[in-house]
Design a protein around this motif. Structure first.
Motif, PDB file in Angstrom:
ATOM      1  N   ASP A  84       0.965  -1.130  -0.135  1.00 31.34           N
ATOM      2  CA  ASP A  84      -0.119   0.141  -0.061  1.00 31.34           C
ATOM      3  C   ASP A  84       0.702   1.332  -0.020  1.00 31.34           C
ATOM      4  O   ASP A  84       0.542   2.172  -0.620  1.00 31.34           O
ATOM      5  CB  ASP A  84      -1.009   0.022   1.162  1.00 31.34           C
ATOM      6  N   ALA A  85       1.758   1.299   0.762  1.00 34.19           N
ATOM      7  CA  ALA A  85       2.910   2.368   0.838  1.00 34.19           C
ATOM      8  C   ALA A  85       3.256   2.850  -0.470  1.00 34.19           C
ATOM      9  O   ALA A  85       3.373   4.024  -1.030  1.00 34.19           O
ATOM     10  CB  ALA A  85       3.908   2.208   1.872  1.00 34.19           C
ATOM     11  N   VAL A  86       4.022   1.939  -1.087  1.00 36.73           N
ATOM     12  CA  VAL A  86       4.334   1.931  -2.505  1.00 36.73           C
ATOM     13  C   VAL A  86       3.240   2.482  -3.651  1.00 36.73           C
ATOM     14  O   VAL A  86       3.737   3.218  -4.468  1.00 36.73           O
ATOM     15  CB  VAL A  86       5.252   0.701  -3.019  1.00 36.73           C
ATOM     16  N   ALA A  87       2.092   1.867  -3.500  1.00 37.93           N
ATOM     17  CA  ALA A  87       1.145   2.327  -4.365  1.00 37.93           C
ATOM     18  C   ALA A  87       0.685   3.501  -4.109  1.00 37.93           C
ATOM     19  O   ALA A  87       0.436   4.319  -4.909  1.00 37.93           O
ATOM     20  CB  ALA A  87      -0.040   1.303  -3.900  1.00 37.93           C
ATOM     21  N   ASP A  88       0.915   3.965  -2.589  1.00 39.76           N
ATOM     22  CA  ASP A  88       0.550   5.417  -2.518  1.00 39.76           C
ATOM     23  C   ASP A  88       1.424   6.483  -2.882  1.00 39.76           C
ATOM     24  O   ASP A  88       1.210   7.375  -3.456  1.00 39.76           O
ATOM     25  CB  ASP A  88       0.490   5.587  -1.005  1.00 39.76           C
ATOM     26  N   LYS A  89       2.868   5.847  -3.188  1.00 44.70           N
ATOM     27  CA  LYS A  89       3.853   6.821  -3.618  1.00 44.70           C
ATOM     28  C   LYS A  89       3.690   6.939  -5.197  1.00 44.70           C
ATOM     29  O   LYS A  89       3.876   8.136  -5.811  1.00 44.70           O
ATOM     30  CB  LYS A  89       5.133   6.054  -3.389  1.00 44.70           C
ATOM     31  N   TRP A  90       3.257   5.820  -5.954  1.00 46.00           N
ATOM     32  CA  TRP A  90       2.888   5.897  -7.367  1.00 46.00           C
ATOM     33  C   TRP A  90       1.864   6.732  -7.582  1.00 46.00           C
ATOM     34  O   TRP A  90       1.857   7.678  -8.292  1.00 46.00           O
ATOM     35  CB  TRP A  90       2.506   4.493  -8.074  1.00 46.00           C
ATOM     36  N   GLN A  91       0.660   6.916  -6.492  1.00 48.51           N
ATOM     37  CA  GLN A  91      -0.497   7.642  -6.674  1.00 48.51           C
ATOM     38  C   GLN A  91       0.002   9.095  -6.531  1.00 48.51           C
ATOM     39  O   GLN A  91      -0.673  10.071  -7.260  1.00 48.51           O
ATOM     40  CB  GLN A  91      -1.347   7.245  -5.606  1.00 48.51           C
ATOM     41  N   ASP A  92       0.824   9.533  -5.456  1.00 50.33           N
ATOM     42  CA  ASP A  92       1.317  10.664  -5.342  1.00 50.33           C
ATOM     43  C   ASP A  92       1.927  11.317  -6.544  1.00 50.33           C
ATOM     44  O   ASP A  92       1.938  12.579  -7.023  1.00 50.33           O
ATOM     45  CB  ASP A  92       2.430  10.821  -4.134  1.00 50.33           C
ATOM     46  N   GLU A  93       2.759  10.581  -7.163  1.00 53.78           N
ATOM     47  CA  GLU A  93       3.369  10.915  -8.343  1.00 53.78           C
ATOM     48  C   GLU A  93       2.450  11.134  -9.748  1.00 53.78           C
ATOM     49  O   GLU A  93       3.047  11.621 -10.581  1.00 53.78           O
ATOM     50  CB  GLU A  93       4.521   9.838  -8.984  1.00 53.78           C
ATOM     51  N   HIS A  94       1.363  10.529  -9.407  1.00 55.36           N
ATOM     52  CA  HIS A  94       0.284  10.417 -11.062  1.00 55.36           C
ATOM     53  C   HIS A  94      -1.062  11.084 -10.198  1.00 55.36           C
ATOM     54  O   HIS A  94      -2.029  10.387 -10.304  1.00 55.36           O
ATOM     55  CB  HIS A  94       0.290   9.174 -11.279  1.00 55.36           C
ATOM     56  N   PRO A  95      -1.209  12.341  -9.981  1.00 57.44           N
ATOM     57  CA  PRO A  95      -2.311  12.751  -9.319  1.00 57.44           C
ATOM     58  C   PRO A  95      -3.561  12.727 -10.562  1.00 57.44           C
ATOM     59  O   PRO A  95      -4.643  12.955  -9.770  1.00 57.44           O
ATOM     60  CB  PRO A  95      -1.821  14.284  -8.857  1.00 57.44           C
ATOM     61  N   GLY A  96      -3.300  12.973 -11.354  1.00 53.67           N
ATOM     62  CA  GLY A  96      -4.478  12.952 -12.346  1.00 53.67           C
ATOM     63  C   GLY A  96      -4.955  11.450 -12.745  1.00 53.67           C
ATOM     64  O   GLY A  96      -5.842  11.194 -13.466  1.00 53.67           O
ATOM     65  N   GLN A  97      -4.628  10.514 -12.060  1.00 55.63           N
ATOM     66  CA  GLN A  97      -5.022   9.123 -12.336  1.00 55.63           C
ATOM     67  C   GLN A  97      -5.473   8.383 -10.787  1.00 55.63           C
ATOM     68  O   GLN A  97      -4.812   9.058  -9.940  1.00 55.63           O
ATOM     69  CB  GLN A  97      -3.997   8.151 -12.884  1.00 55.63           C
ATOM     70  N   LEU A  98      -6.024   7.485 -10.930  1.00 57.30           N
ATOM     71  CA  LEU A  98      -6.413   6.675  -9.534  1.00 57.30           C
ATOM     72  C   LEU A  98      -6.296   5.210  -9.937  1.00 57.30           C
ATOM     73  O   LEU A  98      -6.664   4.591 -10.689  1.00 57.30           O
ATOM     74  CB  LEU A  98      -8.286   6.891  -9.410  1.00 57.30           C
ATOM     75  N   ALA A  99      -5.485   4.698  -8.699  1.00 53.55           N
ATOM     76  CA  ALA A  99      -4.944   3.519  -8.893  1.00 53.55           C
ATOM     77  C   ALA A  99      -5.838   2.789  -7.853  1.00 53.55           C
ATOM     78  O   ALA A  99      -5.654   2.955  -6.639  1.00 53.55           O
ATOM     79  CB  ALA A  99      -3.527   3.350  -8.500  1.00 53.55           C
ATOM     80  N   ALA A 100      -6.783   1.915  -8.102  1.00 54.07           N
ATOM     81  CA  ALA A 100      -7.761   1.237  -7.389  1.00 54.07           C
ATOM     82  C   ALA A 100      -7.558  -0.368  -7.138  1.00 54.07           C
ATOM     83  O   ALA A 100      -7.113  -0.870  -8.202  1.00 54.07           O
ATOM     84  CB  ALA A 100      -9.020   1.332  -7.912  1.00 54.07           C
ATOM     85  N   PRO A 101      -7.990  -0.964  -5.947  1.00 55.84           N
ATOM     86  CA  PRO A 101      -7.787  -2.396  -6.037  1.00 55.84           C
ATOM     87  C   PRO A 101      -8.572  -3.010  -7.248  1.00 55.84           C
ATOM     88  O   PRO A 101      -9.695  -2.637  -7.716  1.00 55.84           O
ATOM     89  CB  PRO A 101      -8.625  -2.711  -4.709  1.00 55.84           C
ATOM     90  N   ALA A 102      -7.899  -4.111  -7.791  1.00 59.53           N
ATOM     91  CA  ALA A 102      -8.311  -4.765  -8.992  1.00 59.53           C
ATOM     92  C   ALA A 102      -9.124  -6.057  -8.918  1.00 59.53           C
ATOM     93  O   ALA A 102     -10.043  -6.255  -9.681  1.00 59.53           O
ATOM     94  CB  ALA A 102      -7.025  -4.998  -9.797  1.00 59.53           C
ATOM     95  N   GLY A 103      -8.822  -6.726  -8.017  1.00 58.70           N
ATOM     96  CA  GLY A 103      -9.711  -8.153  -7.731  1.00 58.70           C
ATOM     97  C   GLY A 103      -8.960  -8.983  -8.538  1.00 58.70           C
ATOM     98  O   GLY A 103      -7.996  -9.078  -9.015  1.00 58.70           O
ATOM     99  N   THR A 104      -9.820 -10.259  -8.658  1.00 56.54           N
ATOM    100  CA  THR A 104      -9.372 -11.446  -9.316  1.00 56.54           C
ATOM    101  C   THR A 104     -10.105 -11.444 -10.585  1.00 56.54           C
ATOM    102  O   THR A 104     -11.179 -11.442 -10.428  1.00 56.54           O
ATOM    103  CB  THR A 104      -9.363 -12.785  -8.457  1.00 56.54           C
ATOM    104  N   TRP A 105      -9.507 -11.903 -11.665  1.00 56.71           N
ATOM    105  CA  TRP A 105      -9.974 -11.879 -13.067  1.00 56.71           C
ATOM    106  C   TRP A 105      -9.948 -13.051 -13.787  1.00 56.71           C
ATOM    107  O   TRP A 105      -8.770 -13.799 -13.584  1.00 56.71           O
ATOM    108  CB  TRP A 105      -9.641 -10.679 -13.829  1.00 56.71           C
ATOM    109  N   ARG A 106     -10.643 -13.508 -14.834  1.00 52.89           N
ATOM    110  CA  ARG A 106     -10.337 -14.582 -15.709  1.00 52.89           C
ATOM    111  C   ARG A 106     -10.576 -13.954 -17.109  1.00 52.89           C
ATOM    112  O   ARG A 106     -11.341 -13.049 -17.089  1.00 52.89           O
ATOM    113  CB  ARG A 106     -11.229 -15.603 -15.568  1.00 52.89           C
ATOM    114  N   HIS A 107      -9.872 -14.620 -18.320  1.00 55.71           N
ATOM    115  CA  HIS A 107     -10.112 -14.283 -19.448  1.00 55.71           C
ATOM    116  C   HIS A 107     -11.614 -14.483 -19.833  1.00 55.71           C
ATOM    117  O   HIS A 107     -12.222 -15.495 -19.362  1.00 55.71           O
ATOM    118  CB  HIS A 107      -9.156 -15.013 -20.509  1.00 55.71           C
TER     119      HIS A 107
END
Length: 315
Positions: A84-107
């Protein structure tokens, strides 16, 4: 809006099918990852590039045979704690975008192809935010003790097993870009971008389909020298029978040769470690022409360990 609010916000999904926002370690999470499926963390093992599992060990897992239990280690624990701390750092560096939890996916079509990315990247909600717009990219978060195999920040040079992982994630969800945020040595923050490559993705898909074909038909991979393979073989027997088992003479010759070579190599390694440690004295590092060779740790004033740097350009 908090990134954690994304699960209740009516954003459209990427092209893949969302299985759910599952908690790691729960029965539902395990069920989504087991059986005849290949996840993004497993695809590197399918092609023989994973540092954590072998093709042999993964085959046994998918075949429902015994495999060694997962053991938490400090690297995994702190990777989880710092995500979460590293993701928050990315978020701070990219204020115009939102990094949100993704969940589990299948094709959408290949139900056996699964992925659990760390984050989905959306446009930051605002006055002109269009909820019909899909997620733009993926964000994968990593921690690493050293900078081995990580290129300069801003490049696409990342460890090959992580490239397999993010390529599989993009192929599963139908997205075409992954941003990677990594914290190296606890203080060196870097960012990378990997774009989708259809040829690479197709190579991984073909390998996965052949692998699952072998699982279904009981075609076990050859035994290799990976530690994960040995640990998998260790857990196959159940009990102990007091009887002798005849093994081939050729295998015995390889056994004898390998143990003799191991003894000789162990002696050489001990000698060279002693010589390096002797020269370091009270110093911290051994270097040669600017290259860091080894570093010394100390407890109670005395040497606790002598550790090699794992790449020529380790910082």
């Amino acid at each position: 809006m908090s990134p954690n609010d994304i699960t209740s916000h009516p954003y459209p999904a990427p092209d893949g099918i969302l299985i759910g926002h599952l908690t790691p370690g729960t029965a539902a999470w395990e069920e989504a990852r087991t059986g005849l499926t290949i996840t993004a963390t497993e695809i590197a093992a399918v092609v023989g590039l994973s540092p954590w599992m072998s093709r042999f060990s993964l085959w046994h897992k998918k075949a429902g045979l015994p495999t060694p239990p997962f053991e938490m280690n400090p690297a995994v624990e702190w990777g989880n704690r710092l995500e979460d701390a590293v993701a928050d750092k990315w978020q701070d560096e990219h204020p115009g975008q939102l990094a949100a939890p993704a969940g589990t996916w299948r094709h959408r079509n290949r139900k056996w192809q699964r992925a659990t990315p760390d984050r989905l990247i959306y446009p930051q909600p605002g006055a002109d935010f269009d909820v019909a717009e899909k997620a733009q990219a993926l964000l994968e978060v990593k921690t690493s003790p050293f900078g081995d195999d990580w290129g300069p920040t801003g490049s696409d040079t990342i460890p090959i097993h992580y490239r397999c992982q993010v390529m599989w994630q993009m192929d599963t969800l139908g997205l075409h870009r992954t941003h990677i945020a990594v914290l190296i040595s606890g203080h060196d923050y870097r960012e990378y971008t990997v774009d989708y490559d259809e040829a690479e993705a197709r190579t991984l898909r073909d390998a996965a389909e052949w692998f699952l074909h072998d699982v279904r038909n009981g075609v076990r991979p050859d035994i290799d020298g990976d530690t994960a393979t040995y640990q998998t073989i260790r857990v196959q027997p159940d009990g102990l029978e007091d009887r002798d088992i005849e093994i081939p003479f050729g295998l015995v010759c390889r056994w004898d040769d390998a143990y003799e070579a191991h003894r000789e190599a162990s002696d050489r390694l001990t000698q060279v470690r002693s010589e390096v440690l002797d020269l370091i004295g009270n110093g911290r590092r051994a270097i040669c022409e600017g290259r860091r060779i080894a570093y010394r740790t100390v407890r109670d004033g005395h040497t606790h360990s002598l550790n090699p740097y794992t790449s020529k350009d380790a910082a």
